[in-house]
Scaffold this motif. Structure first.
Motif, PDB file in Angstrom:
ATOM      1  N   GLN A  85      20.270  -3.422   4.288  1.00 48.29           N
ATOM      2  CA  GLN A  85      20.287  -4.836   3.922  1.00 48.29           C
ATOM      3  C   GLN A  85      20.987  -5.620   5.025  1.00 48.29           C
ATOM      4  O   GLN A  85      22.076  -5.251   5.464  1.00 48.29           O
ATOM      5  CB  GLN A  85      21.032  -5.002   2.613  1.00 48.29           C
ATOM      6  CG  GLN A  85      20.985  -6.410   2.088  1.00 48.29           C
ATOM      7  CD  GLN A  85      21.689  -6.517   0.774  1.00 48.29           C
ATOM      8  OE1 GLN A  85      22.004  -5.518   0.166  1.00 48.29           O
ATOM      9  NE2 GLN A  85      21.944  -7.722   0.349  1.00 48.29           N
ATOM     10  N   ASN A 127       8.558  12.026  -5.470  1.00 45.95           N
ATOM     11  CA  ASN A 127       9.630  11.038  -5.558  1.00 45.95           C
ATOM     12  C   ASN A 127      10.813  11.442  -4.691  1.00 45.95           C
ATOM     13  O   ASN A 127      11.529  10.596  -4.168  1.00 45.95           O
ATOM     14  CB  ASN A 127      10.066  10.894  -7.013  1.00 45.95           C
ATOM     15  CG  ASN A 127      10.811   9.631  -7.265  1.00 45.95           C
ATOM     16  OD1 ASN A 127      10.810   8.751  -6.421  1.00 45.95           O
ATOM     17  ND2 ASN A 127      11.435   9.525  -8.407  1.00 45.95           N
ATOM     18  N   PHE A 128      11.016  12.753  -4.519  1.00 43.77           N
ATOM     19  CA  PHE A 128      12.117  13.183  -3.659  1.00 43.77           C
ATOM     20  C   PHE A 128      11.738  13.153  -2.182  1.00 43.77           C
ATOM     21  O   PHE A 128      12.583  12.919  -1.341  1.00 43.77           O
ATOM     22  CB  PHE A 128      12.563  14.593  -4.036  1.00 43.77           C
ATOM     23  CG  PHE A 128      13.670  14.600  -5.034  1.00 43.77           C
ATOM     24  CD1 PHE A 128      14.978  14.553  -4.623  1.00 43.77           C
ATOM     25  CD2 PHE A 128      13.387  14.622  -6.380  1.00 43.77           C
ATOM     26  CE1 PHE A 128      15.991  14.541  -5.544  1.00 43.77           C
ATOM     27  CE2 PHE A 128      14.404  14.604  -7.302  1.00 43.77           C
ATOM     28  CZ  PHE A 128      15.705  14.562  -6.887  1.00 43.77           C
ATOM     29  N   ARG A 157       6.889   5.790  -3.014  1.00 42.85           N
ATOM     30  CA  ARG A 157       7.273   6.481  -4.242  1.00 42.85           C
ATOM     31  C   ARG A 157       6.459   6.020  -5.428  1.00 42.85           C
ATOM     32  O   ARG A 157       6.240   6.784  -6.367  1.00 42.85           O
ATOM     33  CB  ARG A 157       8.744   6.228  -4.522  1.00 42.85           C
ATOM     34  CG  ARG A 157       9.602   7.129  -3.705  1.00 42.85           C
ATOM     35  CD  ARG A 157      11.036   6.892  -3.973  1.00 42.85           C
ATOM     36  NE  ARG A 157      11.821   7.531  -2.954  1.00 42.85           N
ATOM     37  CZ  ARG A 157      12.986   7.104  -2.561  1.00 42.85           C
ATOM     38  NH1 ARG A 157      13.492   6.019  -3.104  1.00 42.85           N
ATOM     39  NH2 ARG A 157      13.634   7.731  -1.634  1.00 42.85           N
ATOM     40  N   MET A 158       6.033   4.738  -5.388  1.00 38.35           N
ATOM     41  CA  MET A 158       5.188   4.237  -6.477  1.00 38.35           C
ATOM     42  C   MET A 158       3.908   5.041  -6.597  1.00 38.35           C
ATOM     43  O   MET A 158       3.383   5.226  -7.697  1.00 38.35           O
ATOM     44  CB  MET A 158       4.836   2.778  -6.209  1.00 38.35           C
ATOM     45  CG  MET A 158       5.818   1.804  -6.754  1.00 38.35           C
ATOM     46  SD  MET A 158       5.538   0.218  -6.028  1.00 38.35           S
ATOM     47  CE  MET A 158       3.798   0.050  -6.262  1.00 38.35           C
ATOM     48  N   VAL A 197      11.576  -9.414  -2.333  1.00 40.80           N
ATOM     49  CA  VAL A 197      12.913  -9.122  -1.819  1.00 40.80           C
ATOM     50  C   VAL A 197      12.817  -8.697  -0.354  1.00 40.80           C
ATOM     51  O   VAL A 197      13.625  -9.105   0.463  1.00 40.80           O
ATOM     52  CB  VAL A 197      13.575  -8.047  -2.712  1.00 40.80           C
ATOM     53  CG1 VAL A 197      14.877  -7.607  -2.134  1.00 40.80           C
ATOM     54  CG2 VAL A 197      13.787  -8.600  -4.085  1.00 40.80           C
ATOM     55  N   PHE A 251      10.227   5.501   1.222  1.00 40.68           N
ATOM     56  CA  PHE A 251      10.326   4.108   0.785  1.00 40.68           C
ATOM     57  C   PHE A 251       9.771   3.957  -0.627  1.00 40.68           C
ATOM     58  O   PHE A 251       9.004   4.797  -1.101  1.00 40.68           O
ATOM     59  CB  PHE A 251       9.563   3.210   1.739  1.00 40.68           C
ATOM     60  CG  PHE A 251      10.110   3.243   3.124  1.00 40.68           C
ATOM     61  CD1 PHE A 251      11.396   2.818   3.373  1.00 40.68           C
ATOM     62  CD2 PHE A 251       9.366   3.727   4.159  1.00 40.68           C
ATOM     63  CE1 PHE A 251      11.926   2.860   4.631  1.00 40.68           C
ATOM     64  CE2 PHE A 251       9.879   3.778   5.429  1.00 40.68           C
ATOM     65  CZ  PHE A 251      11.165   3.347   5.666  1.00 40.68           C
ATOM     66  N   ALA A 252      10.163   2.857  -1.239  1.00 41.44           N
ATOM     67  CA  ALA A 252       9.794   2.669  -2.643  1.00 41.44           C
ATOM     68  C   ALA A 252       8.291   2.476  -2.812  1.00 41.44           C
ATOM     69  O   ALA A 252       7.730   2.884  -3.822  1.00 41.44           O
ATOM     70  CB  ALA A 252      10.534   1.466  -3.206  1.00 41.44           C
ATOM     71  N   ILE A 297       6.551  -3.972  -9.664  1.00 43.32           N
ATOM     72  CA  ILE A 297       7.483  -3.388  -8.698  1.00 43.32           C
ATOM     73  C   ILE A 297       7.069  -3.769  -7.279  1.00 43.32           C
ATOM     74  O   ILE A 297       7.903  -4.095  -6.431  1.00 43.32           O
ATOM     75  CB  ILE A 297       7.533  -1.863  -8.880  1.00 43.32           C
ATOM     76  CG1 ILE A 297       8.148  -1.512 -10.226  1.00 43.32           C
ATOM     77  CG2 ILE A 297       8.349  -1.216  -7.794  1.00 43.32           C
ATOM     78  CD1 ILE A 297       7.996  -0.072 -10.590  1.00 43.32           C
ATOM     79  N   MET A 355       8.117  -7.319  -6.644  1.00 44.30           N
ATOM     80  CA  MET A 355       9.546  -7.395  -6.362  1.00 44.30           C
ATOM     81  C   MET A 355       9.846  -6.920  -4.946  1.00 44.30           C
ATOM     82  O   MET A 355      10.627  -7.530  -4.220  1.00 44.30           O
ATOM     83  CB  MET A 355      10.284  -6.507  -7.354  1.00 44.30           C
ATOM     84  CG  MET A 355      11.763  -6.595  -7.266  1.00 44.30           C
ATOM     85  SD  MET A 355      12.477  -5.286  -8.210  1.00 44.30           S
ATOM     86  CE  MET A 355      13.272  -4.403  -6.939  1.00 44.30           C
ATOM     87  N   GLU A 356       9.173  -5.829  -4.538  1.00 44.64           N
ATOM     88  CA  GLU A 356       9.422  -5.276  -3.217  1.00 44.64           C
ATOM     89  C   GLU A 356       8.988  -6.262  -2.136  1.00 44.64           C
ATOM     90  O   GLU A 356       9.664  -6.440  -1.117  1.00 44.64           O
ATOM     91  CB  GLU A 356       8.644  -3.971  -3.099  1.00 44.64           C
ATOM     92  CG  GLU A 356       9.064  -3.091  -1.986  1.00 44.64           C
ATOM     93  CD  GLU A 356      10.504  -2.707  -2.071  1.00 44.64           C
ATOM     94  OE1 GLU A 356      11.009  -2.583  -3.181  1.00 44.64           O
ATOM     95  OE2 GLU A 356      11.109  -2.548  -1.016  1.00 44.64           O
ATOM     96  N   GLY A 382      15.608   0.305   5.357  1.00 45.46           N
ATOM     97  CA  GLY A 382      16.287   0.266   4.079  1.00 45.46           C
ATOM     98  C   GLY A 382      17.655  -0.360   4.128  1.00 45.46           C
ATOM     99  O   GLY A 382      18.339  -0.407   3.128  1.00 45.46           O
ATOM    100  N   ALA A 427       4.693   8.178  -8.526  1.00 44.99           N
ATOM    101  CA  ALA A 427       5.014   7.831  -9.909  1.00 44.99           C
ATOM    102  C   ALA A 427       3.740   7.523 -10.695  1.00 44.99           C
ATOM    103  O   ALA A 427       3.609   7.906 -11.853  1.00 44.99           O
ATOM    104  CB  ALA A 427       5.959   6.640  -9.943  1.00 44.99           C
ATOM    105  N   ARG A 445      13.145  -5.972   1.689  1.00 42.58           N
ATOM    106  CA  ARG A 445      14.082  -5.264   2.534  1.00 42.58           C
ATOM    107  C   ARG A 445      13.629  -3.825   2.751  1.00 42.58           C
ATOM    108  O   ARG A 445      14.398  -3.003   3.157  1.00 42.58           O
ATOM    109  CB  ARG A 445      15.455  -5.272   1.872  1.00 42.58           C
ATOM    110  CG  ARG A 445      16.092  -6.618   1.979  1.00 42.58           C
ATOM    111  CD  ARG A 445      17.303  -6.703   1.110  1.00 42.58           C
ATOM    112  NE  ARG A 445      16.924  -6.727  -0.305  1.00 42.58           N
ATOM    113  CZ  ARG A 445      17.755  -6.970  -1.275  1.00 42.58           C
ATOM    114  NH1 ARG A 445      19.003  -7.195  -1.015  1.00 42.58           N
ATOM    115  NH2 ARG A 445      17.371  -6.992  -2.523  1.00 42.58           N
ATOM    116  N   SER A 446      12.370  -3.563   2.446  1.00 41.46           N
ATOM    117  CA  SER A 446      11.914  -2.170   2.443  1.00 41.46           C
ATOM    118  C   SER A 446      11.003  -1.835   3.611  1.00 41.46           C
ATOM    119  O   SER A 446      10.429  -0.769   3.642  1.00 41.46           O
ATOM    120  CB  SER A 446      11.167  -1.888   1.159  1.00 41.46           C
ATOM    121  OG  SER A 446      10.488  -0.689   1.253  1.00 41.46           O
TER     122      SER A 446
END
Lengths: 127, 134
Positions: B106, B29-30, B38-39, B95, B34-35, B88, B91-92, B104, B42, B97-98
């Motif tokens: 906006q 995660n660190f 990271r998923m 939205v 990008f998200a 998630i 949503m990504e 990253g 997780a 923006r990733s």
């Protein structure tokens, strides 16, 4: 000596310390995450680590009713993630609608000014 | 007493297995940027990490009603974690923006919404630009 009464609580204490450090690090990552989705991923991970912590406490404190709390915590962690994602999608859709509206209004103002400008120039060239 | 030692060793192995995956989930995660990356880490902690920890606790605890409840927690997390990851991801993608080219950041396009003065100024500037082009 019985290892399940002497050594196992020490193992559990060490595991709980490591889990708490992991949860703190994930909280920091959630805090500095640049966007909403990074934060929601962090919230999801913190939920998992909290479930692990509660499960360790079941054996460390010898309190079996904490188990039900772990089940309810897992359910609510999932619910929190679902609600947060849906909320962010709704906010983004509303932002897009507002943006489209303002762009259309800008277009209309632009057309009106163009027409007025053309009329004025026409009148000026006539006189 | 021997069976207690076997249970303790098996439980310790499972506990360390689960803790390894939870710690590697935090490190991932660190380190990921990008998200959507990271998923992945997780989900690692959500599946193998919680399975290892709960199996270790089961070996420590012995066969009981509580053990069945622990396994219910594993089943619950394994059912809900892919759904959360899917939400998630949805949503990504909505939205949006990733992606790598935006980095990253906006995009700041809502300069339109600053009142009618700003709109008039922009409209006049557009008209002037078009006339100069003619």
């Amino acid at each position: 000596m019985d290892p399940l009464t002497t050594l196992a609580p020490r193992m559990l204490t060490g595991a709980m310390v490591i889990l708490a450090a992991c949860a703190l690090a994930t909280l920091f990552r959630t805090f500095i995450g640049p966007r909403m989705s990074d934060r929601i991923v962090g919230v999801n991970m913190i939920g998992t680590q909290a479930v692990c912590l509660i499960v360790c406490l079941v054996l460390r404190l010898r309190e079996d009713w904490l188990m039900d709390i772990a089940i309810v915590y897992a359910m609510f962690s999932f619910l929190a993630v679902a609600v947060l994602t849906k909320m962010d999608i709704g906010v983004y859709r509303q932002w897009r609608i507002d943006q489209e509206k303002s762009r259309r209004r800008h277009q209309e103002t632009r057309e009106a000014y163009k027409k007025a400008h053309a009329d004025r120039r026409h009148r000026r060239s006539k006189s | 007493m021997t069976i207690h030692w076997i249970r303790f060793i098996l439980g310790t192995i499972c506990l360390l297995f689960g803790l390894f995956f939870l710690v590697s989930a935090v490190i991932g995660n660190f380190r990921f940027k990008f998200a959507l990356n990271r998923m992945h880490s997780a989900a690692l902690g959500d599946t193998l990490g919680i399975l290892g920890v709960i199996l270790g606790i089961c070996f420590y605890h012995g066969l009981n009603v509580t053990t069945v409840k622990l396994l219910i927690v594993v089943a619950l997390v394994w059912i809900t974690s892919p759904v959360a990851s899917h939400l998630i991801m949805l949503m990504e993608m909505t939205v949006g923006r990733s992606t790598a080219e935006s980095g990253g950041e906006q995009s700041d396009e809502q300069g339109f919404e600053r009142g009618t003065v700003e709109m008039r100024r922009r409209a006049l500037a557009d008209i002037k630009k078009e006339e100069e082009e003619k």
